[in-house]
Enzyme design. Structure first.
Site, short mmCIF file in Angstrom:
data_model
loop_
_atom_site.label_atom_id
_atom_site.label_comp_id
_atom_site.label_asym_id
_atom_site.label_seq_id
_atom_site.Cartn_x
_atom_site.Cartn_y
_atom_site.Cartn_z
N HIS A 192 72.92 51.24 110.46
CA HIS A 192 73.93 51.17 109.41
C HIS A 192 73.33 51.72 108.11
CE1 HIS A 192 76.21 47.82 111.67
NE2 HIS A 192 76.85 48.97 111.81
N THR A 198 72.38 59.15 116.06
CA THR A 198 73.59 59.54 115.35
C THR A 198 73.18 60.43 114.18
OG1 THR A 198 73.50 57.45 114.15
CG2 THR A 198 74.96 57.55 116.07
N GLY A 205 77.89 58.16 113.24
CA GLY A 205 78.45 56.98 113.90
C GLY A 205 79.96 56.86 113.78
N ASP A 259 78.43 56.74 117.84
CA ASP A 259 78.26 55.48 118.58
C ASP A 259 78.86 55.62 119.98
OD1 ASP A 259 77.17 54.36 116.27
OD2 ASP A 259 79.07 53.48 115.64
N ASP A 268 73.30 46.07 109.92
CA ASP A 268 73.42 45.38 108.64
C ASP A 268 74.40 44.23 108.83
OD1 ASP A 268 73.81 44.48 106.09
OD2 ASP A 268 74.58 46.37 105.31
N HIS A 326 84.09 50.92 111.10
CA HIS A 326 84.10 51.28 112.52
C HIS A 326 83.42 50.18 113.36
CE1 HIS A 326 80.17 52.62 111.20
NE2 HIS A 326 79.79 52.78 112.45
N ASP A 340 83.65 50.14 117.12
CA ASP A 340 82.76 51.06 117.84
C ASP A 340 81.38 50.46 118.03
OD1 ASP A 340 84.81 52.99 117.78
OD2 ASP A 340 84.15 53.72 115.83
N ARG A 400 78.26 46.04 123.51
CA ARG A 400 78.81 45.56 124.78
C ARG A 400 78.30 46.39 125.94
NH1 ARG A 400 82.65 47.51 127.65
NH2 ARG A 400 83.74 46.28 129.19
#
Length: 121
Positions: free
Chosen positions: A10, A36, A57, A62, A82, A89, A92, A98
């Protein structure tokens, strides 16, 4: 065949990730690195490591990392998150976490876990 590691951070954590990459540069040089766009360019500028740059990202980077996980083309993910700033986003980011969890890909979200993940390779 070299292991493949994804790198992303981030905005407020890009400096932390860049510092960590500088500290473990010799080790990271042994792997194929993907990042990214903005994060990857910051790391390249600081370390001169060869990194394949994906989209930024929020523009799909991402998702590109997630697709690599699904295809079995990413062996580890370092994503300095962060926790104090809302992300537009965020969905995402959650999808990427996940997928790393679902496909049992080692995932680091800070320096301590990044150090631990790097020892797995």
């Amino acid at each position: 065949m070299s292991k493949k590691i994804g790198l992303v951070a981030h905005d407020k954590k890009k400096q932390d990730l860049t510092v960590w990459c500088s500290q473990v540069k010799e080790k990271l040089a042994q792997y194929d690195l993907f990042a990214t766009g903005t994060t990857g360019q910051a790391i390249i500028d600081a370390t001169q490591l060869p990194i394949t740059l994906l989209k930024s990202g929020p523009l799909g980077g991402d998702a590109q990392l997630g697709a690599m996980i699904v295809e079995g083309e990413l062996d580890g993910l370092v994503f300095f998150i962060d926790p104090l700033t809302a992300m537009p986003h965020d969905v995402d980011v959650k999808a990427l976490i996940r997928l790393a969890t679902l496909y049992d890909v080692p995932f680091a979200c800070n320096k301590a876990t990044a150090d631990a993940v790097l020892t797995l390779f």
